[in-house]
Design a protein around this motif. Structure first.
Motif, mmCIF file in Angstrom:
data_model
loop_
_atom_site.group_PDB
_atom_site.id
_atom_site.type_symbol
_atom_site.label_atom_id
_atom_site.label_comp_id
_atom_site.label_asym_id
_atom_site.label_seq_id
_atom_site.Cartn_x
_atom_site.Cartn_y
_atom_site.Cartn_z
ATOM 1 N N GLY A 64 0.798 -1.217 0.000
ATOM 2 C CA GLY A 64 0.000 0.000 0.000
ATOM 3 C C GLY A 64 0.827 1.261 0.000
ATOM 4 N N ASP A 65 1.565 1.499 1.086
ATOM 5 C CA ASP A 65 2.418 2.683 1.201
ATOM 6 C C ASP A 65 3.873 2.243 1.062
ATOM 7 O OD1 ASP A 65 3.761 4.980 1.790
ATOM 8 O OD2 ASP A 65 3.019 5.187 3.839
ATOM 9 N N THR A 66 4.447 2.479 -0.101
ATOM 10 C CA THR A 66 5.828 2.029 -0.367
ATOM 11 C C THR A 66 6.778 3.201 -0.602
ATOM 12 O OG1 THR A 66 5.420 1.840 -2.754
ATOM 13 C CG2 THR A 66 4.970 -0.106 -1.412
ATOM 14 N N LYS A 67 6.412 4.370 -0.113
ATOM 15 C CA LYS A 67 7.217 5.557 -0.408
ATOM 16 C C LYS A 67 8.600 5.517 0.232
ATOM 17 C CE LYS A 67 3.429 8.720 -1.403
ATOM 18 N NZ LYS A 67 2.713 9.961 -1.026
ATOM 19 N N ALA A 68 8.771 4.727 1.269
ATOM 20 C CA ALA A 68 10.074 4.644 1.932
ATOM 21 C C ALA A 68 10.976 3.596 1.291
ATOM 22 C CB ALA A 68 9.888 4.338 3.413
ATOM 23 N N SER A 69 10.562 3.030 0.156
ATOM 24 C CA SER A 69 11.305 1.912 -0.435
ATOM 25 C C SER A 69 12.731 2.286 -0.817
ATOM 26 C CB SER A 69 10.561 1.375 -1.658
ATOM 27 O OG SER A 69 10.362 2.406 -2.614
ATOM 28 N N ASN A 70 12.916 3.441 -1.439
ATOM 29 C CA ASN A 70 14.272 3.835 -1.847
ATOM 30 C C ASN A 70 15.182 4.031 -0.645
ATOM 31 O OD1 ASN A 70 13.949 3.749 -4.599
ATOM 32 N ND2 ASN A 70 13.270 5.848 -4.770
ATOM 33 N N LYS A 71 14.641 4.642 0.411
ATOM 34 C CA LYS A 71 15.435 4.839 1.620
ATOM 35 C C LYS A 71 15.814 3.497 2.244
ATOM 36 C CE LYS A 71 14.448 8.473 3.904
ATOM 37 N NZ LYS A 71 15.695 9.217 3.646
ATOM 38 N N LEU A 72 14.875 2.562 2.248
ATOM 39 C CA LEU A 72 15.161 1.237 2.797
ATOM 40 C C LEU A 72 16.219 0.512 1.975
ATOM 41 C CD1 LEU A 72 11.581 0.121 3.814
ATOM 42 C CD2 LEU A 72 13.555 0.218 5.346
ATOM 43 N N GLN B 68 16.323 2.450 -9.388
ATOM 44 C CA GLN B 68 17.339 1.519 -8.909
ATOM 45 C C GLN B 68 17.955 0.716 -10.054
ATOM 46 O OE1 GLN B 68 18.443 1.133 -5.756
ATOM 47 N NE2 GLN B 68 17.071 2.661 -4.861
ATOM 48 N N CYS B 69 17.149 0.347 -11.034
ATOM 49 C CA CYS B 69 17.633 -0.503 -12.129
ATOM 50 C C CYS B 69 18.753 0.175 -12.919
ATOM 51 C CB CYS B 69 16.489 -0.864 -13.071
ATOM 52 S SG CYS B 69 15.178 -1.841 -12.300
ATOM 53 N N ASN B 70 18.548 1.455 -13.250
ATOM 54 C CA ASN B 70 19.512 2.173 -14.079
ATOM 55 C C ASN B 70 20.375 3.149 -13.288
ATOM 56 O OD1 ASN B 70 18.890 1.295 -16.931
ATOM 57 N ND2 ASN B 70 16.864 1.969 -16.303
ATOM 58 N N ALA B 71 20.262 3.103 -11.951
ATOM 59 C CA ALA B 71 21.079 3.951 -11.071
ATOM 60 C C ALA B 71 20.945 5.432 -11.418
ATOM 61 C CB ALA B 71 22.548 3.510 -11.130
ATOM 62 N N VAL B 72 19.693 5.906 -11.537
ATOM 63 C CA VAL B 72 19.425 7.314 -11.852
ATOM 64 C C VAL B 72 18.987 8.022 -10.574
ATOM 65 C CG1 VAL B 72 18.164 8.926 -13.317
ATOM 66 C CG2 VAL B 72 18.684 6.629 -14.159
ATOM 67 N N SER B 73 19.708 9.068 -10.183
ATOM 68 C CA SER B 73 19.428 9.756 -8.930
ATOM 69 C C SER B 73 18.392 10.862 -9.127
ATOM 70 C CB SER B 73 20.716 10.361 -8.368
ATOM 71 O OG SER B 73 21.163 11.417 -9.210
ATOM 72 N N LYS B 74 17.897 11.344 -8.006
ATOM 73 C CA LYS B 74 16.970 12.473 -8.020
ATOM 74 C C LYS B 74 17.640 13.684 -8.648
ATOM 75 C CE LYS B 74 14.736 15.731 -4.810
ATOM 76 N NZ LYS B 74 14.469 16.034 -3.383
#
Length: 783
Positions: free
Chosen positions: A368-376, A415-421
């Motif tokens: 449902g709420d996966t917004k913290a996925s990148n941080k994790l 994550q797949c292509n290692a593209v940052s914010k």
């Protein structure tokens, strides 16, 4: 002449590797690609969106005809390689074509696993792997009503969602007691099942298919418990197996898949493998990110670029199934001594489970709420101890504020292509990108698994909002250009620029001749890319002045070369005689343990050089300076002979070799540290059982303690490790970057991983030795 590189497999992993090679060295290989499917390279992961009717086949094409032509890649689509002759180094196809290779990459991917049950050959039984499979399923759905999907994993659920969209009644048959058991725990799986049921999907769990019933065509499934279900179409989505038949028949070692080492090398020389057909350290990966990581390592290796090798990947799944966000990563099974944090909100239909060991995140599941996925993912990868505040933030609801607002610019969106914010923000601002599709085409973010597409869309909305006020921190080389050092080096390689003039002219410099910042930096980078250029420039620098340094009063100073600070009576007598004859006013033994002759008029330099007849050391410039030793230290009576020999050996090997910044080094014979080795760029201290190596120190105005790089047993090991460290610093640091700044940027752990790999260490040492030989050869010609 270009080497011949042949790729077997036109899928995502192989072509991504080709892309990486083109980035590093586009002129190195003549490339040929064979693909069994009659299509250009497409995103297989997005097939479900084609089945669901959200996109067309053209929309998931990653590389069209123009891309192959633009990069001079010969593509044989719809043509299968049936034999590899690893002795003659040729491949043969089902169309009687034979092509030779210098390097071969096998990227044959995987094939769908079809259950060996009675009736599996009936009309209406399909797999879900290719564009043709999608087209066949769409055609059947236009004429029939009932479908059974065998497999409750990710692939099966995506197929079921697509068939629902096509108007079919869908039953998902799964052998386990909950869905996606490899990616989700029972709680998250149950929540997903309930949501999908509300959308019209039906589930038959803990069912083992015994037979596909029907005469010529599928009519249903019968299970081992005696029950049955009607079906006009059966989709096999029970998994895939690595496609290794060609490798086996070619004598390449396989297990579950093709066995490879950390550089993706197979058991046969010059044959590599990448992607789903690969087994690395006992693991076979089927997700995009690991396959792309493998491709980057292989590309670097094939282009002779330094790389630490592939060390495996953290398994992570982040996707949206039928409008529901799910995420899992790492080890989310809370086995002892792991501890678990959980948060469940039944009203909001959200669930979070985070598994920790020693206060470090090792796995997570979210629904449902996966917004913290990148941080994790970042926490799992870096294995940092997390604070109590971070624990609370991870568990609490993220609310209405978009995750991208609080993300650091260095954090990865894709994550797949290692593209940052930061990379996406920079691309949007520089190229005025206004849609997710434009961002995908420009940066490749969301072009692989598509799981980050919502986050990319969120970031785009944030960039376009009035609240956006972020500035991308981009440090240009100097005021003459807006390009960073990394961008300039990349452009030099891609455009094959071979002089400072070419760089200034073709990369749009604001000034005609550059400045004191960029010109020496460009000379250095050109020298690292083209060793012969570096040798020529270094010889020019040394010979024009003959290593004499002009002083503030207009006179000159010279320094006879004394490796390790060691000299002899003959050299001392010669220096003394010349100082007396030419009335050199100042002869000093300085803090770096060398003899300096000061106050020499310019007109006397020629005669002094000729009569002295000793090599002279450059006291200026960015290079390895004299190595300080504990020579002359009388307070300590330890045996200094081995330490002095080591200092002499290192100084000889790095003599005259340029560096990003001047290197100060010290070798101490015991723990008394007579050479001040712990406050040098590179310092070595001998002790009873071996040698301690320190890096990144400074004895300047702001004293800095060096960090322990390693402890080794022998002087030979110490020398090789130091030489490799110096070369890796030369190859990867920015011009003018001090060792400690470089270490902080690239991380000491990463440096250790590179230097402790025997093959890489030897390659680095060989590169430095080659550079030194070229410089000395050029010096011999021009003196």
């Amino acid at each position: 002449m270009k080497q011949k590189l042949v790729l077997i497999g036109n899928g995502m992993a192989g072509i991504n590797c080709m892309e990486e090679i083109l980035k590093v060295n586009p002129s190195l290989y003549e490339m040929t690609v064979f693909g069994s499917e009659p299509h250009y390279n497409y995103n297989r992961i997005m097939l479900s969106t084609v089945l669901q009717g959200d996109t067309k086949v053209d929309d998931i094409t990653l590389h069209d005809r123009a891309w192959y032509e633009r990069n001079d890649i010969r593509l044989y689509a719809g043509e299968t390689v049936i034999q590899v002759d690893t002795v003659e180094k040729t491949v043969s196809t089902d169309r009687n074509r034979k092509v030779s290779y210098d390097k071969l990459i096998i990227a044959t991917g995987s094939v769908p696993f079809m259950l060996p049950i009675p009736g599996a050959d009936k009309e209406g039984v399909v797999s879900f792997r290719t564009i043709e499979d999608c087209q066949k399923m769409i055609e059947i759905a236009g004429n029939y009503q009932k479908a059974a999907v065998i497999g409750g994993g990710l692939l099966g659920l995506e197929a079921a969602r697509g068939l629902l969209n096509l108007g079919m009644e869908v039953n998902v048959v799964h052998i386990a007691n909950h869905l996606m058991e490899r990616q989700l725990d029972p709680t998250a799986a149950l929540m997903l099942e309930q949501e999908l049921k509300s959308q019209g999907m039906k589930f038959l769990l803990e069912k083992t298919t015994e037979e596909i019933i029907g005469a010529r065509r599928v009519e249903g499934l019968r299970f081992t418990d005696g029950t049955a279900v009607e079906a006009d179409m059966v989709v096999m989505a029970v998994g895939v197996r690595p496609n290794v038949q060609l490798a086996k028949e070619s004598g390449i070692e396989t297990n579950r898949a093709i066995l490879v080492n950390d550089y993706l090398q197979t058991s046969v020389p010059d044959v590599y493998a990448v992607g789903e057909c690969v087994e690395h350290r006992g693991m076979v990966y089927g997700l995009v990110k690991p396959l792309y990581e493998q491709g980057r390592v292989l590309a670097a290796h094939l282009c002779a670029k330094e790389t630490a090798g592939y060390e495996g990947s953290t398994l992570a799944t982040q996707l949206k199934i039928s409008g529901v966000n799910v995420f899992s990563a790492g080890n989310f099974q809370a086995d002892a001594p792991a501890k678990t944090m959980m948060s469940v909100d039944e009203l909001a239909q959200t669930y979070k489970k985070i598994v920790l060991r020693d206060e470090k995140v090792i796995g997570a599941v979210m629904f449902g709420d996966t917004k913290a996925s990148n941080k994790l993912l970042d926490m799992i990868a870096k294995q940092k101890v997390i604070t109590d505040e971070e624990k609370q933030l991870l568990l609490q609801s993220t609310g209405a504020e978009p995750e991208v607002v609080t993300m650091e610019q260095t954090e990865l969106i894709c994550q797949c292509n290692a593209v940052s914010k930061g990379a996406i923000i920079e691309a949007c601002q520089a190229r005025e990108l206004a849609s997710v599709e434009e961002i995908k085409n420009c940066t490749k973010a969301s072009s692989a698994c598509g799981g980050c597409k919502p986050l990319v869309s969120e970031l785009l909305s944030y960039i376009q909002s009035e609240d956006f006020d972020e500035v991308v921190e981009k440090e240009a080389m100097c005021a003459c250009t807006t390009l960073t050092d990394e961008e300039i080096v990349q452009e030099i390689q891609i455009r094959r620029l071979s002089s400072v003039h070419d760089v200034i002219e073709q990369l749009g410099w604001k000034t005609k001749d550059g400045c004191r910042t960029c010109v020496p930096a460009l000379h250095y980078y050109l020298g690292m890319i083209y060793p012969e250029y570096g040798a020529e420039q270094e010889a020019l620098f040394l010979n024009e002045r003959m290593n004499a340094v002009v002083q503030s009063d207009g006179t000159y100073a010279i320094t006879p070369q004394m490796y390790g600070g060691i000299t002899n009576a003959d050299e001392l007598r010669r220096i003394a005689d010349i100082a007396e004859k030419h009335r050199i006013p100042n002869v000093a033994v300085t803090s770096d343990q060398r003899i300096h002759l000061y106050g020499i008029p310019k007109e006397q330099l020629e005669a002094i050089w000729r009569e002295l007849d000793l090599p002279l050391r450059s006291a200026t410039g960015n290079r390895g300076h004299t190595i300080k030793t504990c020579l002359g230290e009388t307070a300590c009576t330890c045996n200094k002979e081995q330490a002095l020999e080591l200092a002499v050996e290192i100084e000889k090997r790095i003599d005259s070799v340029p560096a990003p910044y001047r290197l100060k080094m010290g070798v101490s014979a015991c723990s008394h540290n007579g050479a001040g080795s712990t406050t040098k760029d590179v310092g070595i201290i001998q002790f009873a059982r071996g040698w301690e190596l320190y890096v990144g120190g400074s004895s300047g105005r702001h004293v800095r303690q060096g960090q322990l790089l390693s402890v080794v047993e022998t002087a030979e090991e110490a020398c090789e490790l130091v030489i490799a460290f110096v070369q890796y610093y030369r190859e990867t640091a920015k011009y003018g970057e001090r060792t400690w700044d470089w270490i902080n940027r690239v991380n000491l752990l990463h440096i250790r991983e590179v230097l402790f790999a025997p093959e890489l260490r030897q390659q680095l040492s060989g590169n430095l030795e080659q550079d030194a030989l070229q410089i000395k050869a050029r010096l011999a010609k021009t003196f």
